[in-house]
Structures are given as structure tokens and as C-alpha cells.
Design an enzyme around this catalytic site. Structure first.
Site, PDB file in Angstrom:
ATOM      1  N   CYS A   1      -1.344  -2.396  15.217  1.00 16.04           N
ATOM      2  CA  CYS A   1      -1.027  -2.177  13.808  1.00 16.04           C
ATOM      3  C   CYS A   1      -1.480  -3.336  12.920  1.00 16.04           C
ATOM      4  CB  CYS A   1       0.477  -1.965  13.660  1.00 16.04           C
ATOM      5  SG  CYS A   1       0.967  -1.626  11.969  1.00 16.04           S
TER       6      CYS A   1
ATOM      7  N   CYS B   1       3.153   8.576   1.376  1.00 19.54           N
ATOM      8  CA  CYS B   1       3.562   7.647   2.427  1.00 19.54           C
ATOM      9  C   CYS B   1       3.801   6.293   1.770  1.00 19.54           C
ATOM     10  CB  CYS B   1       2.437   7.556   3.462  1.00 19.54           C
ATOM     11  SG  CYS B   1       2.721   6.321   4.725  1.00 19.54           S
TER      12      CYS B   1
ATOM     13  N   CYS C   1      -3.468   1.801   8.429  1.00 13.57           N
ATOM     14  CA  CYS C   1      -2.376   1.411   7.555  1.00 13.57           C
ATOM     15  C   CYS C   1      -2.309  -0.106   7.429  1.00 13.57           C
ATOM     16  CB  CYS C   1      -1.098   1.903   8.244  1.00 13.57           C
ATOM     17  SG  CYS C   1       0.138   2.358   7.127  1.00 13.57           S
TER      18      CYS C   1
ATOM     19  N   GLU D   1       8.956  -1.900   8.815  1.00 11.17           N
ATOM     20  CA  GLU D   1       9.855  -1.141   9.684  1.00 11.17           C
ATOM     21  C   GLU D   1      11.078  -0.776   8.829  1.00 11.17           C
ATOM     22  OE1 GLU D   1      10.238   0.416  12.601  1.00 11.17           O
ATOM     23  OE2 GLU D   1      12.282   0.718  11.915  1.00 11.17           O
TER      24      GLU D   1
ATOM     25  N   CYS E   1       5.338  -7.030   8.131  1.00  7.70           N
ATOM     26  CA  CYS E   1       6.257  -6.485   9.133  1.00  7.70           C
ATOM     27  C   CYS E   1       6.412  -7.523  10.235  1.00  7.70           C
ATOM     28  CB  CYS E   1       5.667  -5.198   9.716  1.00  7.70           C
ATOM     29  SG  CYS E   1       6.743  -4.346  10.896  1.00  7.70           S
TER      30      CYS E   1
ATOM     31  N   GLU F   1       0.822  -1.218   0.000  1.00  5.16           N
ATOM     32  CA  GLU F   1       0.000   0.000   0.000  1.00  5.16           C
ATOM     33  C   GLU F   1       0.850   1.261   0.000  1.00  5.16           C
ATOM     34  OE1 GLU F   1      -3.139  -1.278   3.200  1.00  5.16           O
ATOM     35  OE2 GLU F   1      -3.059   0.912   3.117  1.00  5.16           O
TER      36      GLU F   1
ATOM     37  N   CYS G   1       3.707  -4.717  16.562  1.00  5.19           N
ATOM     38  CA  CYS G   1       3.039  -3.674  17.364  1.00  5.19           C
ATOM     39  C   CYS G   1       1.556  -4.016  17.485  1.00  5.19           C
ATOM     40  CB  CYS G   1       3.242  -2.294  16.735  1.00  5.19           C
ATOM     41  SG  CYS G   1       4.989  -1.869  16.621  1.00  5.19           S
TER      42      CYS G   1
ATOM     43  N   SER H   1      10.049   6.961   9.852  1.00  4.87           N
ATOM     44  CA  SER H   1       9.445   6.622  11.144  1.00  4.87           C
ATOM     45  C   SER H   1       9.879   5.232  11.569  1.00  4.87           C
ATOM     46  CB  SER H   1       7.923   6.689  11.019  1.00  4.87           C
ATOM     47  OG  SER H   1       7.310   6.271  12.215  1.00  4.87           O
TER      48      SER H   1
ATOM     49  N   SER I   1       8.311   6.208  17.008  1.00  8.90           N
ATOM     50  CA  SER I   1       7.023   5.768  17.536  1.00  8.90           C
ATOM     51  C   SER I   1       7.200   5.514  19.023  1.00  8.90           C
ATOM     52  CB  SER I   1       6.578   4.488  16.818  1.00  8.90           C
ATOM     53  OG  SER I   1       6.402   4.759  15.449  1.00  8.90           O
ATOM     54  N   LEU I   2       6.865   6.501  19.807  1.00 12.58           N
ATOM     55  CA  LEU I   2       7.095   6.414  21.260  1.00 12.58           C
ATOM     56  C   LEU I   2       5.892   5.752  21.944  1.00 12.58           C
ATOM     57  CD1 LEU I   2       8.994   7.128  23.591  1.00 12.58           C
ATOM     58  CD2 LEU I   2       8.063   9.450  23.570  1.00 12.58           C
ATOM     59  N   HIS I   3       4.723   6.342  21.792  1.00 14.47           N
ATOM     60  CA  HIS I   3       3.442   5.760  22.210  1.00 14.47           C
ATOM     61  C   HIS I   3       3.236   5.536  23.709  1.00 14.47           C
ATOM     62  CE1 HIS I   3       2.815   5.445  17.996  1.00 14.47           C
ATOM     63  NE2 HIS I   3       3.376   4.270  17.802  1.00 14.47           N
TER      64      HIS I   3
ATOM     65  N   ASN J   1      -6.287   4.164  15.263  1.00 12.49           N
ATOM     66  CA  ASN J   1      -7.230   3.748  14.251  1.00 12.49           C
ATOM     67  C   ASN J   1      -7.571   2.286  14.552  1.00 12.49           C
ATOM     68  OD1 ASN J   1      -8.686   3.792  11.873  1.00 12.49           O
ATOM     69  ND2 ASN J   1      -7.010   4.712  10.707  1.00 12.49           N
TER      70      ASN J   1
HETATM   71  N1  SAH Z   1       7.506   0.829  11.467  1.00 15.48           N
HETATM   72  C1  SAH Z   1       7.478   2.257  11.540  1.00 15.48           C
HETATM   73  C2  SAH Z   1       6.515   2.902  10.558  1.00 15.48           C
HETATM   74  C3  SAH Z   1       5.145   2.341  10.625  1.00 15.48           C
HETATM   75  S1  SAH Z   1       3.672   3.108  10.871  1.00 15.48           S
HETATM   76  C4  SAH Z   1       7.152   2.707  12.940  1.00 15.48           C
HETATM   77  O1  SAH Z   1       6.839   1.868  13.780  1.00 15.48           O
HETATM   78  O2  SAH Z   1       7.258   3.899  13.212  1.00 15.48           O
HETATM   79  C5  SAH Z   1       3.693   4.772  11.236  1.00 15.48           C
HETATM   80  C6  SAH Z   1       3.060   5.130  12.583  1.00 15.48           C
HETATM   81  O3  SAH Z   1       1.687   4.719  12.698  1.00 15.48           O
HETATM   82  C7  SAH Z   1       3.776   4.484  13.759  1.00 15.48           C
HETATM   83  O4  SAH Z   1       3.920   5.434  14.769  1.00 15.48           O
HETATM   84  C8  SAH Z   1       2.811   3.399  14.179  1.00 15.48           C
HETATM   85  O5  SAH Z   1       3.014   3.001  15.503  1.00 15.48           O
HETATM   86  C9  SAH Z   1       1.487   4.067  13.938  1.00 15.48           C
HETATM   87  N2  SAH Z   1       0.343   3.167  13.792  1.00 15.48           N
HETATM   88  C10 SAH Z   1       0.288   1.948  13.222  1.00 15.48           C
HETATM   89  N3  SAH Z   1      -0.956   1.443  13.258  1.00 15.48           N
HETATM   90  C11 SAH Z   1      -1.707   2.369  13.871  1.00 15.48           C
HETATM   91  C12 SAH Z   1      -3.094   2.430  14.205  1.00 15.48           C
HETATM   92  N4  SAH Z   1      -3.928   1.442  13.935  1.00 15.48           N
HETATM   93  N5  SAH Z   1      -3.527   3.550  14.816  1.00 15.48           N
HETATM   94  C13 SAH Z   1      -2.687   4.572  15.100  1.00 15.48           C
HETATM   95  N6  SAH Z   1      -1.388   4.562  14.808  1.00 15.48           N
HETATM   96  C14 SAH Z   1      -0.892   3.474  14.208  1.00 15.48           C
END
Ligand code: SAH
Length: 346
Positions: free
Chosen positions: A121, A107, A335, A162, A114, A94, A118, A193, A216-218, A292
Site C-alpha cells: 500500500c 471513496c 491509492c 485505517e 497511515c 485523496e 501494509c 474497510s 482486508s483479508l488478503h 496495483n
Molecule cells: N485501511 C483500510 C482501507 C484502506 S484501502 C483497509 O486496510 O482495509 C482499501 C483496500 O485496498 C484494502 O483492502 C487494501 O488492502 C487494498 N489495497 C491497498 N493498496 C493496494 C494496492 N496497491 N493494490 C491492491 N490493493 C490495495
């Protein structure tokens, strides 16, 4: 028959070496390179200033890896386009085009699938299929530019995969997309990212790049981060933030921290205070992403009031913070969801 070589992943010097190896003149490399990276052709036959003999020789030895759109969704609200692209071997990925007043931003995916796992995701649900080659990373941009007949001015490596788990191909992609003989994009218009592969962040810092690093800290404590990101079992928040700080010191580029807000997990005012303390003093920007939801997981989005309160708390602490604007609400899906639903159908 030997596997054909991936001609679009070579830089100009490597392409010159290839031509000399085939007994050809080195200057041909520049012509071919232009066909591939400026004219964005997908067949050797289209290279009209190259003799038929050489074109035949090229197609015997090399393949031009491209991506082909198998499905395109266009938002009626803001023109956002989601592309489902097939690779040469039939695997699908995608990419997303977002239209802003400052230009077109794309993007791209860096891997098919992957292996980071996570929790919220969709891209990781079926694991890693394979890494994308530099040519396949480039082709996502090239095909979108051909489709809209406009220039793409910003690239974010934030799609499936990633990027630092596909390090060499991604670095080659950055070299090629910024090459003055090719698309000639500024490194400053690229954002990468990562979920936080510490040694790779440091390696990238030492390369002296000028791309923006987004982490991606979260979460603001290790326990919560481990719940959401398995990679947090390997590297602590301290280690990953130190690596980011090192990237800033080496490059002078302001850091971005992504923080996906998940209801009841990481979205309280106390969490916002903790997050503020954690990044205090760093040259950074926090990007809040309302999670999401994906159907395979139980996570839900924080309500609007909680999201705004979270942002306010961080602002009060004098830290740059924005809420990610939702693009293409009518074609939205997390995504990797479009890809997954397509694969489930097949
Ligand atoms: N692997 C990389 C890039 C992937 S996605 C990374 O981890 O940064 C880009 C961002 O979207 C990341 O911060 C990821 O954690 C976030 N992400 C993925 N799925 C998501 C979802 N369902 N809702 C919100 N953020 C999401």
C-alpha cells in the site's frame, strides 16, 4: 488566541449547547446546521439569515473546516475523478469519485497517511501524519457534490488511512452524514474497510450500525497474511473472522472480504481452495483486487488467467465472488500514489 472550535463536527444537539453557551437562542442552531450540512457553505458570511453580530461571534469562536481541491484528474474512459484536497493546515489527501449506473460513489480518506504498514500500500509509506476530523471527512463528500452538482449516493471508507484507527471521528462522521437534518444518507449505502482491528470491529458491532463491513483479508493462512499485513502479527485470522462473524450476527449485514491478488504470493488455485474453506458457511462476498503495483515494492499483479482461475475456483465452491472493476484506468495509480507524488514534488 485560543484555537477555534471545529463547528462542522458537532451534531445538532451539541451545536444547540454551543449557542446557548454563547448566550444565543437554541433555534439558531438548526439554521446554522442547515447552512453547514445542506447548503455546504465554507464561510460564516454566507449564512444570510443570521445577523451580522452573530456571524462575527461565530467566526471569532469557530472555524469551518473544509477541503480545497488542489488537483483534479478526470478519466476520459468512464468519468472517474481523483481529487487531491488540501486541508486547512495545508496537508493533502485523496478522494475518488466513481460514476456507476446506480449512482455516484465516493471513496474517501480517513487519515492523512497511515500507520498500519501494509506491504503493497502506497498510503502507509510515510507513516501517519494525522487523523482527519469528522468535518474533514464530511467535506470530501460535500465538495465533490458541489463540484459535480449531483448527489453522492454511496460512500466507501477505503481511501488512505485505517478508519478504525480513527474510530471516534469516523463514527461521528457516520452519525452526521446519515442525519436527517443533514445529507440524510442511509447507513446501508456506506462501506467501511478495515485491515482488521479486532476490538474495534466488535465495538462497532455493539453499536448496532447498518453499514457494510469490508475486511482486508488478503491471505488464508496467518503466515502469508503476516507477510502482507503487519497487523496480522497482533490478531490471527481466526480472531479477525470471529469478530466479523460477530458483526454479521449483530447487524445482519453481509460481509465483504477483500483479497488483493499478488503474483506468486497468494494467487494459486490451492490458495483459492484454502480461502473457500476458510469462509465457508459465512454470509459473505469476496472481492478480488488485482494488486496495483507501487514502485517502492517488488509486488506484481497476477496475470489475467490466474485471476480468472482464482475466481472460478471460489465460484465452484458456491461462494459469491467478483473481481473489482478497474475504474479510471487512464488516471489510475494505487491509492495514495497521487498524494505521495504531489508531496515528493513539494
Ligand atoms: N485501511 C483500510 C482501507 C484502506 S484501502 C483497509 O486496510 O482495509 C482499501 C483496500 O485496498 C484494502 O483492502 C487494501 O488492502 C487494498 N489495497 C491497498 N493498496 C493496494 C494496492 N496497491 N493494490 C491492491 N490493493 C490495495
Amino acid at each position: 488566541m485560543a484555537e477555534k472550535l471545529d463547528i462542522k463536527s458537532y451534531n445538532l444537539i451539541e451545536l444547540q449547547e454551543e449557542l446557548v453557551r454563547l448566550g444565543e437562542k437554541a433555534f439558531r442552531a438548526k439554521q446554522i446546521y442547515k447552512w453547514l450540512h445542506v447548503d455546504k457553505v465554507s464561510e460564516f458570511e454566507e449564512m444570510t439569515n443570521i445577523s451580522k453580530d452573530l456571524r462575527n461571534k461565530l467566526s471569532k469562536n469557530y472555524e469551518i473546516r473544509t477541503v480545497k481541491a488542489v488537483k483534479v484528474l478526470t478519466s476520459k474512459i468512464d468519468g472517474t475523478k481523483k481529487y487531491l484536497f488540501a486541508l486547512n493546515d495545508g496537508i493533502v489527501i485523496e478522494s475518488v469519485l466513481m460514476r456507476y449506473h446506480h449512482g455516484n460513489s465516493v471513496c474517501i480518506s480517513t487519515q492523512a497517511g497511515c500507520r498500519m504498514g501494509c506491504r503493497f500500500c502506497a498510503s502507509t509509506l510515510n507513516g501517519l501524519e494525522r487523523n482527519l476530523t469528522a468535518s474533514e471527512l464530511l467535506s470530501q463528500i460535500y465538495e465533490i457534490e458541489k463540484d459535480i452538482d449531483e448527489r453522492v449516493s454511496n460512500i466507501v471508507l477505503m481511501g488512505s488511512g485505517e478508519p478504525l484507527d480513527n474510530f471516534d471521528n469516523v463514527m461521528k462522521f457516520i452519525e452526521l452524514i446519515t442525519d436527517k437534518n443533514g445529507k440524510n444518507l442511509s447507513q446501508r449505502n456506506i462501506t467501511l474497510s478495515t485491515c482488521g482491528l479486532v476490538p474495534k470491529i466488535r465495538e462497532m458491532a455493539d453499536m448496532g450500525l447498518q453499514i457494510t463491513l469490508a475486511l482486508s483479508l488478503h491471505a488464508s493462512d496467518d503466515e502469508t497474511r503476516r507477510e502482507l499485513l503487519p497487523i496480522a502479527n497482533k490478531y490471527s485470522i481466526r480472531e479477525v473472522l470471529d469478530a466479523c462473524q460477530y458483526y454479521f450476527e449483530k447487524t445482519g449485514r453481509r460481509l465483504t472480504f477483500e483479497y488483493s491478488l499478488v503474483a506468486g504470493v497468494n494467487d494459486t488455485k490451492e490458495e483459492a481452495e484454502k480461502l473457500s474453506r476458510l469462509v465457508a458457511g459465512m454470509n459473505c462476498h469476496i472481492n478480488l483486487i488485482p494488486v496495483n503495483p507501487i514502485e517502492e515494492r517488488e509486488y506484481t499483479q497476477s496475470d489475467k488467467a490466474a485471476i480468472l482461475a482464482f475466481q472460478k475456483t471460489i465460484e465452484k465452491n458456491k461462494i459469491n465472488v467478483t473481481i473489482r472493476r478497474e475504474m479510471g484506468r487512464d488516471i489510475n495509480g494505487a491509492c495514495g500514489q497521487l498524494r505521495k507524488s504531489f508531496m515528493d514534488e513539494q
